[in-house]
Design an enzyme around this catalytic site. Sequence first.
Site, PDB file in Angstrom:
ATOM      1  N   GLN A   1      -5.320  -9.125  -2.384  1.00  0.00           N
ATOM      2  CA  GLN A   1      -5.445  -8.098  -1.344  1.00  0.00           C
ATOM      3  C   GLN A   1      -6.917  -7.797  -1.021  1.00  0.00           C
ATOM      4  O   GLN A   1      -7.264  -7.457   0.098  1.00  0.00           O
ATOM      5  CB  GLN A   1      -4.752  -6.802  -1.772  1.00  0.00           C
ATOM      6  CG  GLN A   1      -3.243  -6.881  -1.882  1.00  0.00           C
ATOM      7  CD  GLN A   1      -2.765  -7.201  -3.286  1.00  0.00           C
ATOM      8  OE1 GLN A   1      -3.433  -7.955  -4.015  1.00  0.00           O
ATOM      9  NE2 GLN A   1      -1.604  -6.693  -3.680  1.00  0.00           N
TER      10      GLN A   1
ATOM     11  N   GLY B   1       0.861  -1.181   0.000  1.00  0.00           N
ATOM     12  CA  GLY B   1       0.000   0.000   0.000  1.00  0.00           C
ATOM     13  C   GLY B   1       0.892   1.224   0.000  1.00  0.00           C
ATOM     14  O   GLY B   1       1.751   1.356   0.883  1.00  0.00           O
TER      15      GLY B   1
ATOM     16  N   ASP C   1      -1.234   4.318  -6.597  1.00  0.00           N
ATOM     17  CA  ASP C   1       0.176   4.166  -6.237  1.00  0.00           C
ATOM     18  C   ASP C   1       1.016   5.288  -6.796  1.00  0.00           C
ATOM     19  O   ASP C   1       2.073   5.620  -6.265  1.00  0.00           O
ATOM     20  CB  ASP C   1       0.684   2.801  -6.710  1.00  0.00           C
ATOM     21  CG  ASP C   1       0.032   1.685  -5.905  1.00  0.00           C
ATOM     22  OD1 ASP C   1      -1.093   1.288  -6.266  1.00  0.00           O
ATOM     23  OD2 ASP C   1       0.627   1.267  -4.897  1.00  0.00           O
TER      24      ASP C   1
HETATM   25  C1  LIG Z   1      -3.572   3.221  -0.244  1.00  0.00           C
HETATM   26  S1  LIG Z   1      -2.509   2.744  -1.514  1.00  0.00           S
HETATM   27  C2  LIG Z   1      -3.078   1.147  -1.819  1.00  0.00           C
HETATM   28  C3  LIG Z   1      -2.670   0.653  -3.181  1.00  0.00           C
HETATM   29  O1  LIG Z   1      -1.492  -0.153  -3.104  1.00  0.00           O
HETATM   30  C4  LIG Z   1      -1.808  -1.440  -3.599  1.00  0.00           C
HETATM   31  O2  LIG Z   1      -0.757  -2.081  -4.267  1.00  0.00           O
HETATM   32  P1  LIG Z   1       0.125  -3.188  -3.443  1.00  0.00           P
HETATM   33  O3  LIG Z   1      -0.832  -4.002  -2.646  1.00  0.00           O
HETATM   34  O4  LIG Z   1       0.827  -3.968  -4.546  1.00  0.00           O
HETATM   35  O5  LIG Z   1       1.088  -2.366  -2.612  1.00  0.00           O
HETATM   36  C5  LIG Z   1      -2.957  -1.195  -4.550  1.00  0.00           C
HETATM   37  O6  LIG Z   1      -2.514  -0.647  -5.771  1.00  0.00           O
HETATM   38  C6  LIG Z   1      -3.757  -0.221  -3.738  1.00  0.00           C
HETATM   39  O7  LIG Z   1      -4.718   0.518  -4.421  1.00  0.00           O
END
Ligand SMILES: CSC[C@H]1O[C@H](OP(=O)(O)O)[C@H](O)[C@@H]1O
Length: 352
Positions: A200, A53, A241
Amino acid sequence: MSFTNTIIPRSVEWKETYIRLLDQQKLPAVTEYIKLESVRDVWEAIKALKVRGAPAIGITAAFGLALAAKQYETENLDEFHSQLTRDHDYLASSRPTAVNLFWALGRLVKSVQGAVSVNEAKTNLLHEAIQIQVEDEATCRRIGENALPLFKDGDSVMTICNAGSIATARYGTALAPFYLAKEKNIHLSVYACETRPVLQGARLTTWELMQADVDVTLITDNMAAHTIFSKGISAIIVGADRIAANGDTANKIGTYNLALLAGAFQIPFYVAAPLSTFDPETKSGADIPIEERDSKEITHFGGQQIAPDHVKVFNPAFDVTPHHLIKGIITEKGVLSGDYQSEIQRVFKGEA
Ligand SMILES: CSC[C@H]1O[C@H](OP(=O)(O)O)[C@H](O)[C@@H]1O
């Protein structure tokens, strides 16, 4: 039930000699905290998505750099800066897409410019990392407050991945309005896409929302169109992101699909993100580096092989939604819309 009752645990906590991290890869079956005691531990935790995140990655990397510096033995300021640059660059190599990682590390490096002693520099680094976490919690609550008026009691809203409390300091970005709605007795139903391949949505978003007693339904990613049609989804809200200077937005793979579906069904598609996720130096989505991850994330499921040996795999962790598909970008400064290029310039000039 007030979310401020800390229903959801913090994902990252500074503990003086280590960083206490909620291992997000073990959720929802196991709630386990791990100790990050070195800059290598932090790099590996970010790389392996034990913390993920964009804001949470930035916060963890910030504490990681402060922890690394705390362990330097030199009293020579030049040597200190040399070691700090080495560890800054190392942490910056953990994942390429979430701009919060680079933004947070950059704030820490800036915090030691002008320090007259190693001790002062170490103190500045820790204070800056703590400030980043404190600011992010307040920022996310404001994002929730700015997002909530976009929905009405009884709405069903779709989301993907996890842009929740554990992806930030607290509250989350895309999930923040659902927590605030709960506090204000506004009933919103959330449809969470499972979010292959790392799940996720299935593992983290449903887990968070159920703990806060927010109405959530899990769907597989390929059910999105049928669900929008048959369940009367009124809007889609996602995290981010990296948001480019023209509003093009990188987010979890599958987000672009939902943006296209929102256009086809003529429902609003919102991005919720703090200003720390905007990158004015990146002109457009074409310039955002998209992380590609290990093929085993796709060829294996729960440790079981589900595809033939040596099958070719394409595993981008993010995609880019063109700004024209985005109805509004919800930030702590308000909802940006229309000409994103000038809106973003206005906000970054402090005119908001
Ligand atoms: C609040 S930012 C969350 C954002 O990050 C996630 O990616 P990852 O789980 O690979 O770090 C995803 O894109 C979420 O929207």
